[in-house]
Design a protein around this motif. Structure first.
Motif, PDB file in Angstrom:
ATOM      1  N   LEU A 194       0.827  -1.219   0.000  1.00 28.76           N
ATOM      2  CA  LEU A 194       0.000   0.000   0.000  1.00 28.76           C
ATOM      3  C   LEU A 194       0.858   1.265   0.000  1.00 28.76           C
ATOM      4  N   GLN A 195       2.177   1.070   0.205  1.00 28.82           N
ATOM      5  CA  GLN A 195       3.068   2.224   0.176  1.00 28.82           C
ATOM      6  C   GLN A 195       3.497   2.478  -1.267  1.00 28.82           C
ATOM      7  N   PRO A 196       3.803   3.720  -1.679  1.00 27.25           N
ATOM      8  CA  PRO A 196       3.839   4.941  -0.870  1.00 27.25           C
ATOM      9  C   PRO A 196       2.494   5.679  -0.834  1.00 27.25           C
ATOM     10  N   ILE A 197       1.420   5.048  -1.367  1.00 26.96           N
ATOM     11  CA  ILE A 197       0.120   5.731  -1.349  1.00 26.96           C
ATOM     12  C   ILE A 197      -0.262   6.031   0.107  1.00 26.96           C
ATOM     13  N   VAL A 198      -0.055   5.017   0.965  1.00 24.52           N
ATOM     14  CA  VAL A 198      -0.347   5.184   2.398  1.00 24.52           C
ATOM     15  C   VAL A 198       0.957   5.503   3.119  1.00 24.52           C
ATOM     16  N   VAL A 199       0.919   6.539   3.940  1.00 25.25           N
ATOM     17  CA  VAL A 199       2.093   6.894   4.755  1.00 25.25           C
ATOM     18  C   VAL A 199       1.888   6.204   6.097  1.00 25.25           C
ATOM     19  N   LEU A 200       2.698   5.171   6.349  1.00 31.47           N
ATOM     20  CA  LEU A 200       2.543   4.417   7.590  1.00 31.47           C
ATOM     21  C   LEU A 200       3.104   5.205   8.758  1.00 31.47           C
TER      22      LEU A 200
END
Length: 206
Positions: A194-200
C-alpha cells in the motif's frame, strides 16, 4: 441468560498497522485495494459507528497507558448493532502493534450497565465512518475519517484527528496469542503493497 452472553465473548489480540492517505491519493488507494481484494464483488463495505471510551474513575486515558479501557460502539452501518470491547494497553512490536481485546455483541442497555457499575467514567467519544475491505478471510483494511467529539453525544461537534482531507488507514487482524508474530508479518507484507500511497505511522486512536 448469563451463559449465552459469555459464549459470545472471546479474548484475543488485535494486531494492526496504521497510516494516512491524502485526499488526492484516495481514489488511487481504492483502486489498489480493489485489485488486492480476493472476495466476491463488491469489495468495499461502508461502515459508521459512534464510540464512547470509558476509563477507570479517577484516571484519564493519558495516565492509564497500562490499564484496560472500556469501549461502547453503536454501529449505524452496515447494520444497527451494539458492541462492548475491553481493550488492553497497546504493545509495540517489531512489525506491528497489538492489543489484548475482549469483544462482545450487546444491546443499548449496555450504557446503563456501564454507568451503574460506577467504576468507569466517560473519557472521550468519537464517530468513525468509511470503507472496509477484506483481504483473505482474516485481514481487514479500513479507510476512514475519525472525528473526536467536542461535546458528548453531539456528532456535529466532531473534529478530525488527522489533517483535514486525509483519511486514516488501518490494516488489522484478530488472532490468538500464539499467532501474533505471523499476523504481524502478514500485516507488514500487505502494508508494503500500500506504500507509498499510504504513509505508515503510529497514529494510535484507541
Amino acid at each position: 441468560h448469563t451463559h449465552t452472553h459469555t459464549h459470545s465473548m472471546s479474548e484475543l489480540w488485535a494486531c494492526f498497522l496504521q497510516g494516512t492517505v491524502s485526499a488526492l491519493r484516495g481514489p488511487e488507494l481504492a483502486e489498489r485495494l480493489e485489485s488486492l481484494c480476493d472476495q466476491p464483488q463488491p469489495c468495499a463495505e461502508s461502515f459508521e459507528y459512534h464510540e464512547q471510551v470509558y476509563v477507570t474513575s479517577g484516571r484519564s486515558s493519558k495516565t492509564t497507558a497500562g490499564s484496560v479501557t472500556v469501549h461502547v460502539r453503536h454501529h449505524s452501518q452496515p447494520t444497527d448493532s451494539w458492541e462492548l470491547a475491553y481493550l488492553g494497553p497497546v504493545v509495540r512490536r517489531d512489525a506491528c502493534m497489538s492489543q489484548r481485546s475482549i469483544l462482545s455483541q450487546t444491546s443499548p442497555n449496555v450504557l446503563g450497565l456501564v454507568h451503574k457499575l460506577g467504576v468507569f467514567k466517560l473519557d472521550h467519544e468519537y464517530v468513525r465512518k468509511g470503507q472496509r475491505y477484506m483481504h483473505g478471510s482474516a485481514i481487514q483494511i479500513t479507510v476512514s475519517t475519525l472525528c473526536k467529539l467536542a461535546e458528548p453525544g453531539k456528532s456535529e461537534s466532531g473534529k478530525p484527528i488527522v489533517s483535514t482531507g486525509d483519511q486514516l488507514v488501518e490494516v488489522r487482524m484478530v488472532v490468538p496469542t500464539e499467532k501474533i508474530d505471523k499476523a504481524c508479518a502478514d500485516l507488514s507484507s500487505l502494508a508494503e503493497q500500500l506504500q507509498p500511497i499510504v504513509v505508515l505511522e503510529k497514529v494510535v486512536a484507541r
